[in-house]
Design a protein around this motif. Structure first.
Motif, short mmCIF file in Angstrom:
data_model
loop_
_atom_site.label_atom_id
_atom_site.label_comp_id
_atom_site.label_asym_id
_atom_site.label_seq_id
_atom_site.Cartn_x
_atom_site.Cartn_y
_atom_site.Cartn_z
N SER A 73 0.82 -1.21 0.00
CA SER A 73 0.00 0.00 0.00
C SER A 73 0.85 1.27 0.00
O SER A 73 0.37 2.33 -0.39
CB SER A 73 -0.94 0.00 1.20
N PHE A 74 2.09 1.19 0.42
CA PHE A 74 2.96 2.36 0.44
C PHE A 74 3.71 2.54 -0.87
O PHE A 74 3.84 3.64 -1.38
CB PHE A 74 3.97 2.27 1.59
N ARG A 75 4.25 1.46 -1.42
CA ARG A 75 5.09 1.55 -2.62
C ARG A 75 4.41 1.07 -3.89
O ARG A 75 4.95 1.19 -4.97
CB ARG A 75 6.37 0.74 -2.40
N GLY A 76 3.26 0.47 -3.81
CA GLY A 76 2.56 -0.01 -5.00
C GLY A 76 2.92 -1.45 -5.32
O GLY A 76 3.15 -2.27 -4.44
#
Length: 107
Positions: free
Chosen positions: A40-43
């Motif tokens: 969810s942070f880096r894809g």
């Protein structure tokens, strides 16, 4: 054949067949890269194609064969350890079924 051997063997075959059928029906017609891991942070962290998806099954089959071979070799010495190895195969295939479900839901 002993019931304690037949039950995990039949469960492994059933779970394996269900996982392969679900993966083939849902991921067989996809032409774009398949997302294997999404953060969810880096894809998207890891993606691949259908061959990589079925490589997961290859790893599971090799672990199942390894555990079954070890269970057969320990059968006369430590039967409880053999049962644990056989039921660990069922656990592996349950995890594979969950992994395939997650891959399908992400894609």
């Amino acid at each position: 054949m002993n019931r304690t051997i037949l039950l995990p063997l039949s469960l492994v075959i059933l779970l394996g067949a269900v996982a392969v059928i679900i993966a083939y029906l849902n991921l067989g017609s996809i032409n774009h890269p398949i997302i294997f891991h999404f953060d969810s942070f880096r894809g998207i962290d890891f993606s691949g194609n259908q061959g990589d998806t079925f490589g997961i099954f290859l790893v599971a089959v090799s672990l199942t064969l390894l555990n079954s071979g070890l269970a057969a070799s320990f059968w006369k010495r430590v039967r409880v350890f053999s049962y644990a190895l056989l039921y660990f195969n069922v656990f592996i295939w349950l995890l594979i079924l969950i992994i395939i479900g997650v891959i399908i839901s992400v894609n």
